[in-house]
Design an enzyme around this catalytic site. Structure first.
Site, PDB file in Angstrom:
ATOM      1  CD  GLU A 287      -2.894  -1.509   0.627  1.00  0.00           C
ATOM      2  OE1 GLU A 287      -3.072  -0.747  -0.334  1.00  0.00           O
ATOM      3  OE2 GLU A 287      -3.311  -2.582   0.463  1.00  0.00           O
ATOM      4  CB  CYS A 321      -1.474   7.138   1.524  1.00  0.00           C
ATOM      5  SG  CYS A 321      -2.771   6.801   2.266  1.00  0.00           S
TER       6      CYS A 321
HETATM    7  P1  NDP Z   1       8.536   4.901   4.863  1.00  0.00           P
HETATM    8  O1  NDP Z   1       8.409   3.981   3.415  1.00  0.00           O
HETATM    9  O2  NDP Z   1       9.579   5.708   4.983  1.00  0.00           O
HETATM   10  O3  NDP Z   1       8.459   3.954   5.888  1.00  0.00           O
HETATM   11  C1  NDP Z   1       7.492   3.080   5.922  1.00  0.00           C
HETATM   12  C2  NDP Z   1       7.984   1.832   6.910  1.00  0.00           C
HETATM   13  O4  NDP Z   1       9.065   1.081   6.248  1.00  0.00           O
HETATM   14  C3  NDP Z   1       8.515   2.165   8.251  1.00  0.00           C
HETATM   15  O5  NDP Z   1       8.220   1.404   8.967  1.00  0.00           O
HETATM   16  C4  NDP Z   1      10.140   2.181   8.116  1.00  0.00           C
HETATM   17  O6  NDP Z   1      10.822   1.914   9.268  1.00  0.00           O
HETATM   18  C5  NDP Z   1      10.165   0.703   7.394  1.00  0.00           C
HETATM   19  N1  NDP Z   1      11.382   0.721   6.328  1.00  0.00           N
HETATM   20  C6  NDP Z   1      12.417   1.606   6.009  1.00  0.00           C
HETATM   21  N2  NDP Z   1      13.256   1.116   5.203  1.00  0.00           N
HETATM   22  C7  NDP Z   1      12.903  -0.120   5.242  1.00  0.00           C
HETATM   23  C8  NDP Z   1      13.671  -1.434   4.733  1.00  0.00           C
HETATM   24  N3  NDP Z   1      14.718  -1.350   3.994  1.00  0.00           N
HETATM   25  N4  NDP Z   1      13.001  -2.742   4.969  1.00  0.00           N
HETATM   26  C9  NDP Z   1      11.950  -2.755   5.778  1.00  0.00           C
HETATM   27  N5  NDP Z   1      11.408  -1.778   6.151  1.00  0.00           N
HETATM   28  C10 NDP Z   1      11.732  -0.481   5.910  1.00  0.00           C
HETATM   29  O7  NDP Z   1       6.952   5.620   4.786  1.00  0.00           O
HETATM   30  P2  NDP Z   1       6.628   6.971   6.076  1.00  0.00           P
HETATM   31  O8  NDP Z   1       6.607   5.877   7.436  1.00  0.00           O
HETATM   32  O9  NDP Z   1       7.088   7.901   5.751  1.00  0.00           O
HETATM   33  O10 NDP Z   1       5.083   6.901   5.584  1.00  0.00           O
HETATM   34  C11 NDP Z   1       4.541   7.584   4.439  1.00  0.00           C
HETATM   35  C12 NDP Z   1       4.218   7.038   3.205  1.00  0.00           C
HETATM   36  O11 NDP Z   1       3.373   6.163   3.492  1.00  0.00           O
HETATM   37  C13 NDP Z   1       3.760   7.971   2.143  1.00  0.00           C
HETATM   38  O12 NDP Z   1       4.303   7.516   0.851  1.00  0.00           O
HETATM   39  C14 NDP Z   1       2.354   7.400   2.015  1.00  0.00           C
HETATM   40  O13 NDP Z   1       1.557   7.855   0.795  1.00  0.00           O
HETATM   41  C15 NDP Z   1       2.445   6.028   2.208  1.00  0.00           C
HETATM   42  N6  NDP Z   1       1.111   5.629   2.763  1.00  0.00           N
HETATM   43  C16 NDP Z   1       0.432   4.854   2.084  1.00  0.00           C
HETATM   44  C17 NDP Z   1      -0.975   4.142   2.385  1.00  0.00           C
HETATM   45  C18 NDP Z   1      -1.742   3.404   1.646  1.00  0.00           C
HETATM   46  O14 NDP Z   1      -2.798   2.833   1.952  1.00  0.00           O
HETATM   47  N7  NDP Z   1      -1.518   3.228   0.367  1.00  0.00           N
HETATM   48  C19 NDP Z   1      -1.624   4.665   3.736  1.00  0.00           C
HETATM   49  C20 NDP Z   1      -0.550   5.425   4.641  1.00  0.00           C
HETATM   50  C21 NDP Z   1       0.838   6.051   4.150  1.00  0.00           C
HETATM   51  P3  NDP Z   1      11.648   3.277   9.692  1.00  0.00           P
HETATM   52  O15 NDP Z   1      10.341   4.473  10.204  1.00  0.00           O
HETATM   53  O16 NDP Z   1      12.481   2.810  10.925  1.00  0.00           O
HETATM   54  O17 NDP Z   1      12.312   3.963   8.831  1.00  0.00           O
END
Ligand code: NDP
Length: 524
Positions: A287, A321
């Site tokens: 997502e 999002c």
């Molecule tokens: P990120 O992609 O930065 O992070 C999401 C998660 O991935 C966090 O838990 C992060 O951990 C983890 N992560 C980062 N790098 C890795 C890796 N290499 N391997 C595994 N996990 C990893 O997103 P945000 O938290 O900034 O959220 C915002 C984004 O989410 C926006 O793009 C938004 O549009 C999207 N989103 C989509 C939704 C949907 O339903 N389509 C709903 C809500 C949000 P850590 O924080 O420790 O880096």
């Protein structure tokens, strides 16, 4: 409160009890901040040698919690615990799994004020958005439980009419995959952890949860609801630490059988490609981001339109999002719409999100704050004009947190990259179009396809639904042009670069994604 159902569409005028309950919870919580929380593996709290302070974006002097900086060894432990718990959990009758998940959802509802208060302080959500995220989580879990029940656990007899000369008993069974990884984002830390986790659990998978580092505390409080509901040890495991190390170790772990990732396009696609390198295809539900358009016809009711757009552009500081990040208005109504958007936006209150009057709290962290300033600089250098905002807020509390003005931009050329790029801060670009066809072409010209809104006549609405490339679509909605989906009403998911499964969370086809089919034929 008996007749009131809290959703993102009903939250604008809630009963007084919601306010008093929330105020009491914030006051109590503020006296009790800064405690240390473990990870949760195989039913036990686990502590790492390194820790991190979880501070509030509302006021960075507020230390909310001390959390564990887990590493690859914790990823290993969590997956091993989930693997060991899988045989028993997957063979637990689905009715019992449904019961336990419902119990956890009811605990979430019981704790809604405490959880909402913590969420508001950790994410910077205003009070109704915070309470909404908590209630949505319970509803997502209830919905997956209901789907299991309505489908009799997805055990279906097939081919009842015997074929002549061949008598067989055929049963289709949907069975869980095994260990399911749930990686969630900061912006809906509860719902986007709890929705996938609830579905994975009722389906019979065991789960490893990795929350966003900025919102590790609230997700720990979610895990406590599962624990307190009596979900057996090892069935749900929770690890905290950097995505790039701990998160990556989980993604690379060969014993992970499936995953749900909600977050940015770049990280999600990286994860998808990593899974593709395994020896066979594993289910990965993604997502991802959005660049959601609101299209405004010359026949639109402009008051509804303006209210819906402002709510969707600046709810949660544009960090949804589903945020309305692009507005495309037909020429005849453009000036009037822009004037009304400006008036409404200038009335929005920015401040401490726990306060009743606040609409916009801070953005999540120093990086987002810097992004906002850089985008504003880029916009002004590229010919864009600020209809509203364009600056960060300063003075008093504003100097302690990450507060940005709600910013509408006009006159930015359509060729500019920010018409395509998800900014994830309170900035929305507004463009003028000569026709609805032109608006549709622009709307669909991005890599994303998450949500979309339309304002216009009844006939135009059908045309909009037919032509827009998005998974969640709304027409003539003042509650939010592009935001505010609710489980069971507007299942949520995206097309194109916004999602991988083509099936929406909180909908009919979701829980099935967490199971694979086995057909069982016995010859009589
Ligand atoms: P990120 O992609 O930065 O992070 C999401 C998660 O991935 C966090 O838990 C992060 O951990 C983890 N992560 C980062 N790098 C890795 C890796 N290499 N391997 C595994 N996990 C990893 O997103 P945000 O938290 O900034 O959220 C915002 C984004 O989410 C926006 O793009 C938004 O549009 C999207 N989103 C989509 C939704 C949907 O339903 N389509 C709903 C809500 C949000 P850590 O924080 O420790 O880096």
């Amino acid at each position: 409160m008996a007749d009131f159902k809290l959703t993102y569409a009903t939250m604008f005028n809630p009963p007084e009890e919601l306010h008093t309950g929330f105020d009491k919870a914030v006051a109590a919580l503020k006296k009790n901040l800064g405690k240390e929380y473990g990870m949760f593996i195989n039913g036990k709290d686990v502590f790492a040698s390194e820790k991190f302070d979880d501070v509030s974006p509302v006021n960075t002097d507020w230390k909310l919690a001390v959390m564990q900086k887990g590493d690859a060894s914790h990823a290993q432990q969590a997956v091993a615990a989930a693997r060991a718990a899988f045989p028993k959990w997957s063979r637990t009758p689905w009715q019992k799994r449904v019961k336990l998940v419902r119990k956890a959802a009811s605990l979430i509802e019981e704790r809604i004020f405490d959880l909402g208060a913590a969420m508001s302080l950790e994410v910077g959500k205003n009070r109704m958005e915070a309470l909404g995220d908590v209630q949505e989580t319970a509803d997502l879990m209830y919905y997956s439980a209901l789907m299991m029940e309505q489908n009799d656990g997805f055990i279906k007899e097939m081919g009842k009419d015997p074929l002549v000369g061949y008598e067989a008993h055929n049963v289709s069974v949907l069975r869980p995959y095994g260990v399911w990884l749930v990686v969630s984002p900061f912006n809906f830390p509860f719902a986007l952890t709890g929705g996938p986790t609830g579905a994975a659990l009722v389906a019979g998978n065991t789960v490893v949860i990795k929350p966003a580092t900025d919102t590790a505390w609230i997700v720990r409080l979610y895990v406590e609801c599962l624990r307190d509901a009596g979900i057996p040890d090892g069935v749900v495991n929770f690890v905290t630490g950097p995505g790039s190390t701990l998160g990556q170790a989980l993604v690379d772990h060969p014993d992970v059988d499936g995953a749900t990732f909600t977050g940015s396009y770049d990280v999600g696609m990286k994860m998808f490609r990593a899974f593709a390198n395994r020896s066979y295809v594993h289910p990965v539900i993604l997502e991802l981001g959005g660049k959601n358009p609101a299209i405004v016809s010359r026949h639109a009711d402009l008051e509804r339109t303006a209210i819906g757009i402002v709510r969707s552009a600046f709810g949660l500081q544009g960090q949804k999002c589903s945020a309305a990040s692009r507005v495309l208005a037909e020429e005849p109504v453009y000036d009037a719409l822009v004037a009304r958007l400006k008036e409404l936006t200038e009335k929005l209150v920015i401040g401490d999100p726990t306060e009743r009057s606040t609409y916009l709290g801070p953005v999540i962290n120093a990086n987002s704050y810097k992004d906002f300033k850089n985008y504003c600089e880029e916009i002004s250098q590229s010919g864009g004009k600020f209809l509203t905002g364009g600056k960060v807020k300063t003075g008093g509390l504003f100097d302690k947190g990450y507060y940005c003005e709600p910013t509408f931009v006009t006159d930015l050329p359509y060729e500019h990259r920010l018409w395509q790029h998800e900014m994830f801060v309170p900035i929305t670009t507004i463009g003028k179009v000569k026709s609805l066809d032109e608006a549709m072409t622009i709307a669909n010209s991005v890599n994303y396809g998450l949500t979309a809104g339309f304002y216009g006549s009844e006939e135009e609405v059908e045309w909009f639904f037919d032509n827009i490339e998005a998974g969640v679509t709304y027409a003539n909605r003042p509650q939010g042009a592009t935001t505010g989906a609710w489980p069971g009403f507007q299942p949520f998911g995206g097309w194109k670069g916004s999602g991988a499964s083509g099936k929406n969370g909180g909908g009919y086809y979701y829980v099935q994604l967490y199971m694979h089919e086995q057909i069982r034929t016995v010859i009589k």
